[in-house]
Design a protein around this motif. Sequence first.
Motif, PDB file in Angstrom:
ATOM      1  N   ALA A  28     -42.757   4.290 -13.237  1.00  0.00           N
ATOM      2  CA  ALA A  28     -41.732   3.675 -13.215  1.00  0.00           C
ATOM      3  C   ALA A  28     -40.231   4.549 -12.908  1.00  0.00           C
ATOM      4  N   THR A  29     -40.572   5.518 -13.534  1.00  0.00           N
ATOM      5  CA  THR A  29     -39.583   6.635 -13.565  1.00  0.00           C
ATOM      6  C   THR A  29     -39.469   7.164 -12.061  1.00  0.00           C
ATOM      7  N   LEU A  30     -40.386   7.321 -11.521  1.00  0.00           N
ATOM      8  CA  LEU A  30     -40.239   7.857 -10.172  1.00  0.00           C
ATOM      9  C   LEU A  30     -39.969   6.907  -9.006  1.00  0.00           C
ATOM     10  N   LEU A  31     -40.240   5.453  -9.413  1.00  0.00           N
ATOM     11  CA  LEU A  31     -39.884   4.338  -8.620  1.00  0.00           C
ATOM     12  C   LEU A  31     -38.338   4.000  -8.638  1.00  0.00           C
ATOM     13  N   ILE A  32     -37.906   4.240  -9.852  1.00  0.00           N
ATOM     14  CA  ILE A  32     -36.347   3.829  -9.853  1.00  0.00           C
ATOM     15  C   ILE A  32     -35.494   5.124  -9.193  1.00  0.00           C
ATOM     16  N   THR A  33     -36.092   6.439  -9.474  1.00  0.00           N
ATOM     17  CA  THR A  33     -35.501   7.443  -8.729  1.00  0.00           C
ATOM     18  C   THR A  33     -35.530   7.307  -7.267  1.00  0.00           C
ATOM     19  N   ILE A  61     -39.274  -5.337 -12.007  1.00  0.00           N
ATOM     20  CA  ILE A  61     -39.968  -4.561 -12.987  1.00  0.00           C
ATOM     21  C   ILE A  61     -40.399  -5.246 -14.485  1.00  0.00           C
ATOM     22  N   GLU A  62     -39.399  -6.279 -14.806  1.00  0.00           N
ATOM     23  CA  GLU A  62     -39.414  -7.044 -16.048  1.00  0.00           C
ATOM     24  C   GLU A  62     -40.902  -7.806 -15.669  1.00  0.00           C
ATOM     25  N   SER A  63     -41.140  -8.437 -14.584  1.00  0.00           N
ATOM     26  CA  SER A  63     -42.296  -9.102 -14.562  1.00  0.00           C
ATOM     27  C   SER A  63     -43.574  -8.494 -14.594  1.00  0.00           C
ATOM     28  N   LYS A  64     -43.280  -7.168 -14.038  1.00  0.00           N
ATOM     29  CA  LYS A  64     -44.746  -6.318 -13.909  1.00  0.00           C
ATOM     30  C   LYS A  64     -44.740  -5.691 -15.347  1.00  0.00           C
ATOM     31  N   LEU A  65     -43.847  -5.423 -15.933  1.00  0.00           N
ATOM     32  CA  LEU A  65     -43.945  -4.975 -17.348  1.00  0.00           C
ATOM     33  C   LEU A  65     -44.556  -5.961 -18.159  1.00  0.00           C
ATOM     34  N   ASN A  66     -43.983  -7.029 -18.193  1.00  0.00           N
ATOM     35  CA  ASN A  66     -44.865  -8.258 -18.811  1.00  0.00           C
ATOM     36  C   ASN A  66     -46.298  -8.607 -18.486  1.00  0.00           C
ATOM     37  N   TYR A  67     -46.367  -8.413 -17.194  1.00  0.00           N
ATOM     38  CA  TYR A  67     -47.935  -8.694 -16.802  1.00  0.00           C
ATOM     39  C   TYR A  67     -48.888  -7.587 -17.507  1.00  0.00           C
ATOM     40  N   PHE A  68     -48.351  -6.289 -17.504  1.00  0.00           N
ATOM     41  CA  PHE A  68     -49.115  -5.308 -18.070  1.00  0.00           C
ATOM     42  C   PHE A  68     -49.359  -5.262 -19.595  1.00  0.00           C
ATOM     43  N   GLU A  69     -48.173  -5.933 -20.104  1.00  0.00           N
ATOM     44  CA  GLU A  69     -48.412  -6.152 -21.659  1.00  0.00           C
ATOM     45  C   GLU A  69     -49.256  -7.393 -22.162  1.00  0.00           C
ATOM     46  N   GLU A  70     -49.035  -8.595 -21.391  1.00  0.00           N
ATOM     47  CA  GLU A  70     -49.459  -9.544 -21.788  1.00  0.00           C
ATOM     48  C   GLU A  70     -50.802  -9.892 -21.125  1.00  0.00           C
ATOM     49  N   GLU A  71     -51.190  -9.629 -19.851  1.00  0.00           N
ATOM     50  CA  GLU A  71     -52.196  -9.822 -19.245  1.00  0.00           C
ATOM     51  C   GLU A  71     -53.287  -8.843 -19.070  1.00  0.00           C
ATOM     52  N   GLY A 111     -45.573  -4.407 -26.640  1.00  0.00           N
ATOM     53  CA  GLY A 111     -44.371  -4.985 -26.551  1.00  0.00           C
ATOM     54  C   GLY A 111     -43.294  -3.706 -26.786  1.00  0.00           C
ATOM     55  N   LYS A 112     -43.417  -2.804 -27.677  1.00  0.00           N
ATOM     56  CA  LYS A 112     -42.586  -1.796 -27.920  1.00  0.00           C
ATOM     57  C   LYS A 112     -42.466  -0.912 -26.474  1.00  0.00           C
ATOM     58  N   GLU A 113     -43.743  -0.522 -25.873  1.00  0.00           N
ATOM     59  CA  GLU A 113     -43.642   0.230 -24.648  1.00  0.00           C
ATOM     60  C   GLU A 113     -43.106  -0.490 -23.624  1.00  0.00           C
ATOM     61  N   ASN A 114     -43.152  -1.737 -23.569  1.00  0.00           N
ATOM     62  CA  ASN A 114     -42.653  -2.724 -22.476  1.00  0.00           C
ATOM     63  C   ASN A 114     -41.037  -2.385 -22.654  1.00  0.00           C
ATOM     64  N   THR A 115     -40.551  -2.543 -23.750  1.00  0.00           N
ATOM     65  CA  THR A 115     -39.212  -2.557 -23.759  1.00  0.00           C
ATOM     66  C   THR A 115     -38.569  -1.100 -23.731  1.00  0.00           C
ATOM     67  N   LEU A 116     -39.321  -0.055 -24.120  1.00  0.00           N
ATOM     68  CA  LEU A 116     -38.871   1.159 -23.843  1.00  0.00           C
ATOM     69  C   LEU A 116     -38.897   1.600 -22.468  1.00  0.00           C
ATOM     70  N   ILE A 117     -39.861   1.189 -21.721  1.00  0.00           N
ATOM     71  CA  ILE A 117     -39.842   1.436 -20.114  1.00  0.00           C
ATOM     72  C   ILE A 117     -38.820   0.659 -19.532  1.00  0.00           C
ATOM     73  N   TYR A 118     -38.567  -0.388 -19.734  1.00  0.00           N
ATOM     74  CA  TYR A 118     -37.231  -1.243 -19.240  1.00  0.00           C
ATOM     75  C   TYR A 118     -36.107  -0.814 -19.562  1.00  0.00           C
ATOM     76  N   ASN A 119     -35.760  -0.272 -20.833  1.00  0.00           N
ATOM     77  CA  ASN A 119     -34.567   0.221 -21.090  1.00  0.00           C
ATOM     78  C   ASN A 119     -34.468   1.644 -20.368  1.00  0.00           C
ATOM     79  N   HIS A 120     -35.634   2.616 -20.527  1.00  0.00           N
ATOM     80  CA  HIS A 120     -35.289   3.629 -19.817  1.00  0.00           C
ATOM     81  C   HIS A 120     -34.931   3.648 -18.221  1.00  0.00           C
ATOM     82  N   MET A 121     -35.481   2.446 -17.469  1.00  0.00           N
ATOM     83  CA  MET A 121     -35.181   2.417 -16.321  1.00  0.00           C
ATOM     84  C   MET A 121     -33.532   2.088 -16.129  1.00  0.00           C
ATOM     85  N   ALA A 122     -32.975   1.392 -17.323  1.00  0.00           N
ATOM     86  CA  ALA A 122     -31.419   0.923 -17.342  1.00  0.00           C
ATOM     87  C   ALA A 122     -30.891   2.413 -17.404  1.00  0.00           C
TER      88      ALA A 122
END
Length: 165
Positions: free
Chosen positions: A61-66, A124-134, A140-151
């Motif tokens: 995700a870091t590489l993607l936003i970069t 990215i939110e939909s993908k992170l939710n997919y990786f968390e929920e499905e 959930g904490k990692e989902n939030t951490l990655i999302y906030n890190h992208m911001a």
Amino acid sequence: MEPVSEEFVEQYFDFFYQLNDEQLKERKEEFKKKQLDLYLRNVRMESTFQSKASIDLFWKATLLITYCFESYGIKIPVVTDKIVEKTNKKTHKLIDELKKTNEENSIVEILLEEINQPDFFEFIESKLNYFEEEKNLITGKENTLIYNHMAILSQLYLFSMGKLN
């Protein structure tokens, strides 16, 4: 800066997500050469993740936003500790203002509005939710951490490029 399209984000998400261990290692080394301070911050953040798979997703995700910011054809200047400090001060000032005015907006909503990459963050939110929920790949904490890190990375890149004050 014009927002990147959903198709662009999807295409490059697939590219980065499919990197094998060796390819990811190479990309991380390239990132390290360009953004040493950010690389070291990411390495320190790895300890907050529970598995190698979640750490890998964090890096991808870091590489993607970069890559999204690099796609504008403007070299991203090195993000220094001074830029990080300036961004942190601005963020804390916004948080204090929100507390004083009892605004309903969250700090993340305000940052996302400034960043102006709605397709990126919706995707990215939909993908992170997919990786968390499905997939149960991240918590959930990692989902939030990655999302906030992208911001946060987006803010840092925009500051370093002179696009935010």
